[in-house]
Write a protein that holds these residues in place. Sequence first.
Motif, mmCIF file in Angstrom:
data_model
loop_
_atom_site.group_PDB
_atom_site.id
_atom_site.type_symbol
_atom_site.label_atom_id
_atom_site.label_comp_id
_atom_site.label_asym_id
_atom_site.label_seq_id
_atom_site.Cartn_x
_atom_site.Cartn_y
_atom_site.Cartn_z
ATOM 1 N N LEU A 211 7.084 -13.206 0.374
ATOM 2 C CA LEU A 211 6.217 -12.219 0.343
ATOM 3 C C LEU A 211 6.390 -10.939 -0.451
ATOM 4 N N LEU A 212 7.623 -10.521 0.124
ATOM 5 C CA LEU A 212 7.963 -9.266 -0.567
ATOM 6 C C LEU A 212 8.389 -9.453 -2.115
ATOM 7 N N ARG A 213 9.064 -10.657 -2.180
ATOM 8 C CA ARG A 213 9.714 -10.855 -3.541
ATOM 9 C C ARG A 213 8.585 -11.058 -4.562
ATOM 10 N N GLN A 214 7.423 -11.711 -3.977
ATOM 11 C CA GLN A 214 6.517 -12.342 -4.895
ATOM 12 C C GLN A 214 5.725 -10.796 -5.202
ATOM 13 N N MET A 215 5.600 -9.873 -4.375
ATOM 14 C CA MET A 215 4.863 -8.667 -4.592
ATOM 15 C C MET A 215 5.639 -7.925 -5.750
ATOM 16 N N GLU A 216 6.835 -7.945 -5.351
ATOM 17 C CA GLU A 216 7.901 -7.099 -6.466
ATOM 18 C C GLU A 216 7.732 -7.564 -7.804
ATOM 19 N N ASP B 96 5.206 -9.494 -9.063
ATOM 20 C CA ASP B 96 3.989 -9.219 -9.504
ATOM 21 C C ASP B 96 4.014 -7.856 -10.125
ATOM 22 N N GLU B 97 4.446 -6.726 -9.408
ATOM 23 C CA GLU B 97 4.410 -5.521 -9.723
ATOM 24 C C GLU B 97 4.984 -5.288 -10.932
ATOM 25 N N GLN C 118 3.120 -6.738 -13.789
ATOM 26 C CA GLN C 118 1.800 -5.695 -14.396
ATOM 27 C C GLN C 118 2.394 -4.601 -14.986
#
Lengths: 290, 230
Positions: free
Chosen positions: A154-159, A161-162, A165
């Motif tokens: 989840l953390l990696r995914q968020m990173e 995504d960020e 963006q």
Amino acid sequence: MIAANDAPHYSRPGPNLAAGLLALGVHIAFLLLLVVGVSWQTDHPEPVMVDLWDALPAPPVAVPEPQPRPDPPPPPEPVKAVQPAPAAPPRPAPVAQAPDIALEKKKAETARLEKLKALQAAEEKALADAARAEADAVRQARDKQLAEQKRRDLLRQMEEDELMQRMAEESAASELRQAREAEARLAAARRQAEIARVVGQFRDKISATVRGNTRLPDDLKGNPEVRFRVRLLPTGEVIDVRRTQSSGNPAYDEAVERAIRKSSPLPLPADREAREAFVPELSLVHRPKE
Amino acid sequence: MNPEFGQNISVVQLIIHASVPVQVVMALLLGASFMSWWFIFVKWFALKRARRVADRFEREFWGGGDINAMYQRVSAERDSAGELERIFEAGFREFMKLRRQAGQSVNVVIDGTRRAMRATYQRELDALESHLSFLATVGSVSPYIGLFGTVWGIMIAFMGLSSVAQATLAQVAPGIAEALIATAMGLFAAIPAVIGYNRYTHDIDRLANRMESFMEEFSNILQRQVAKSA
């Protein structure tokens, strides 16, 4: 005695449509010729302006190269599952040997058997407990590992995504900046062309005013050129007229100088930047004929 | 664009911004020009056809065909017949009628025939000359109309000048240019009209001469026939 067939015969042709269309064609052709072919334009040549500029226009700003897209960081290594050491089953306590007494042998035997049985049961129970505990530990460890893995993912995914963006924002911003710069350059070029046009126009107007006020001497021959340096107030009032190059005909020079003074105030553009070409000093090249 | 300096004066803008009397004059001239061109083309086609038909008829007539058969054919197709054919038909019909009445002298027969032919000739000439007077009128009057528009436009341009302290050419130039368009249009209408009028008058004169010659010759032929049979 008047017979019907004595009546005169008339044959009047109806309106001729082909002729009407041809007439329309002639007019359309004429109108096109008038609009496309003839255009009254007073264009002032651009080169007139070149020597009047104090500073050259700023060179075009170098467009920053778009930064290469950074590689996403390598995904973190999945942590090796920790294998919990299986808990050793507790050793059952050694069974004490019952004294072998004949009398009480049977009794003792049964007691021993019972005891043994109980011991065996206890041992079994302990074994089962140990196995259950072991399974629990394994399951707990696996659950923990799974949760950990999920959290990392989840953390990696968020990173990621960020990052994406941010990159998109950056590229959009740079595009916007480039577009704005190009627009600004275009506007500046247009503005300069407009100024050049106004300056040329007013140059013509000043020349025309001076020419209109000049009383040419009788002995003037040809189209001699005389140059003046005219100091002007911002309102166009002539302060001072200085001759920088004579035409060779003093009478003509005098006449033009008088004409410049008489033309005061000279017409000046309302635009401040365009006026810089005329104020405070204007170099005027004059010829009696255009 | 600064209207005072008029950097790019296009013809269309000048016409749109012209004052109302000048615009009316322009519209009038445009209409006159259009109508005169229309009549120029109408007359052109009509005269071309008249010449072609007359040529064909003369070839047939002098080719030694039967006059009676020719008369039958012409009276059958009266609407598409040419001017010369109609003159021939009217003369021959009158001649036949007079011949049928016994006891007429040669002179009476020939005079009657000739009168009939002359009446048709006048009518045909009148048809040919129709609309020519319009061309003549446009040719002579439209320059004056254009001039009127120009004078009016220049008057207005100079009236506007009276309110400013310093008069420059740039203040009157658009007005004068606008006014001069009226003259240009007047000339544009007048020149083709005059040329067309002169050309067509000449062409019609030649056709009229041909018709008159034919009338005389045909009268002679008929007279000879009457004298022969008498």
